[in-house]
Scaffold this motif. Structure first.
Motif, PDB file in Angstrom:
ATOM      1  N   ASP A  36       0.882  -1.173  -0.100  1.00 35.64           N
ATOM      2  CA  ASP A  36       0.042   0.058  -0.080  1.00 35.64           C
ATOM      3  C   ASP A  36       0.903   1.246  -0.080  1.00 35.64           C
ATOM      4  O   ASP A  36       0.335   2.267   0.298  1.00 35.64           O
ATOM      5  N   VAL A  37       2.063   1.359  -0.527  1.00 37.06           N
ATOM      6  CA  VAL A  37       2.991   2.245  -0.478  1.00 37.06           C
ATOM      7  C   VAL A  37       2.501   3.580  -1.103  1.00 37.06           C
ATOM      8  O   VAL A  37       1.657   3.483  -2.040  1.00 37.06           O
ATOM      9  N   VAL A  38       2.422   4.866  -0.701  1.00 36.85           N
ATOM     10  CA  VAL A  38       2.106   6.016  -1.064  1.00 36.85           C
ATOM     11  C   VAL A  38       3.274   6.724  -1.773  1.00 36.85           C
ATOM     12  O   VAL A  38       4.390   6.756  -1.161  1.00 36.85           O
ATOM     13  N   HIS A 104      10.185   6.756   3.807  1.00 41.05           N
ATOM     14  CA  HIS A 104       9.598   6.188   5.342  1.00 41.05           C
ATOM     15  C   HIS A 104       9.502   4.647   5.173  1.00 41.05           C
ATOM     16  O   HIS A 104       8.893   4.228   4.474  1.00 41.05           O
ATOM     17  N   LEU A 105      10.350   4.417   6.393  1.00 36.12           N
ATOM     18  CA  LEU A 105      10.277   3.046   6.690  1.00 36.12           C
ATOM     19  C   LEU A 105       9.140   2.743   7.430  1.00 36.12           C
ATOM     20  O   LEU A 105       9.021   2.978   8.540  1.00 36.12           O
ATOM     21  N   ARG A 106       8.332   1.551   7.019  1.00 34.45           N
ATOM     22  CA  ARG A 106       7.238   1.082   8.079  1.00 34.45           C
ATOM     23  C   ARG A 106       7.841   0.369   9.173  1.00 34.45           C
ATOM     24  O   ARG A 106       8.317  -0.691   9.002  1.00 34.45           O
ATOM     25  N   PRO A 107       7.536   0.764  10.399  1.00 29.47           N
ATOM     26  CA  PRO A 107       8.399  -0.022  11.564  1.00 29.47           C
ATOM     27  C   PRO A 107       7.836  -1.452  11.448  1.00 29.47           C
ATOM     28  O   PRO A 107       6.799  -2.014  11.002  1.00 29.47           O
ATOM     29  N   GLY A 108       8.893  -2.363  11.797  1.00 30.64           N
ATOM     30  CA  GLY A 108       8.563  -3.852  11.785  1.00 30.64           C
ATOM     31  C   GLY A 108       8.680  -4.554  10.422  1.00 30.64           C
ATOM     32  O   GLY A 108       8.602  -5.836  10.417  1.00 30.64           O
ATOM     33  N   THR A 109       8.643  -3.660   9.405  1.00 27.09           N
ATOM     34  CA  THR A 109       8.574  -4.376   8.291  1.00 27.09           C
ATOM     35  C   THR A 109      10.188  -4.090   7.331  1.00 27.09           C
ATOM     36  O   THR A 109      10.090  -4.983   6.387  1.00 27.09           O
ATOM     37  N   ASP A 113       6.913   2.636   3.136  1.00 28.30           N
ATOM     38  CA  ASP A 113       5.528   2.688   2.904  1.00 28.30           C
ATOM     39  C   ASP A 113       5.345   4.127   2.193  1.00 28.30           C
ATOM     40  O   ASP A 113       4.031   4.331   1.976  1.00 28.30           O
ATOM     41  N   GLN A 114       6.014   4.971   2.186  1.00 33.83           N
ATOM     42  CA  GLN A 114       5.761   6.185   1.895  1.00 33.83           C
ATOM     43  C   GLN A 114       6.913   6.724   0.919  1.00 33.83           C
ATOM     44  O   GLN A 114       8.417   6.577   1.652  1.00 33.83           O
ATOM     45  N   MET A 115       6.924   7.562  -0.012  1.00 36.75           N
ATOM     46  CA  MET A 115       7.988   7.933  -0.881  1.00 36.75           C
ATOM     47  C   MET A 115       7.872   9.344  -1.494  1.00 36.75           C
ATOM     48  O   MET A 115       6.763   9.393  -2.199  1.00 36.75           O
TER      49      MET A 115
END
Length: 126
Positions: A36-38, A104-109, A113-115
């Motif tokens: 679901d990356v933005v 942005h790195l999604r914590p735990g993954t 998740d955002q660029m």
């Protein structure tokens, strides 16, 4: 440790531009990005790894030929956000484009998740 995870995700993302075949692009992007990356790119906002895949495939089909995308800076990461610089060069030293991405790195993954893609240089302040 988080900076190493960011660098790995970023380098995997960039490797999608340089894949040998178009069919490898989605696999590489799926390793680097959340589903679901933005993505804020030159053409506006889009969501999902498939939207990023379309963007990458468009760049790979540049009229001057398939180019090369490389990270040309270290990864600077204060907290969950990272930035880096990149350069895209077409074959035979043709048109070149440089920019800076913020991710942005999604914590735990350990995936992006955002660029936000900033292409080109910023004009100097007057």
């Amino acid at each position: 440790m988080l900076e190493e995870a960011a660098q790995s995700a970023i380098d995997t993302f960039l490797s999608a531009f340089n894949a040998r075949e178009d069919g490898q692009v989605i696999s590489l992007l799926s390793q680097a990005l959340t589903s679901d990356v933005v993505f804020w790119g030159p053409l506006g906002r889009s969501e999902g790894v498939e939207a990023v895949e379309r963007f990458v495939l468009d760049i790979r089909r540049h009229p001057a030929g398939a180019g090369t995308m490389v990270r040309c800076s270290a990864v600077d990461m204060p907290g969950e956000w990272a930035r880096y610089q990149w350069v895209f060069t077409t074959p035979d030293g043709g048109p070149r484009l440089a920019g800076t991405d913020v991710v942005h790195l999604r914590p735990g993954t350990n995936r992006i998740d955002q660029m936000i893609v900033f292409a080109g240089d910023i004009e100097p302040a007057p």
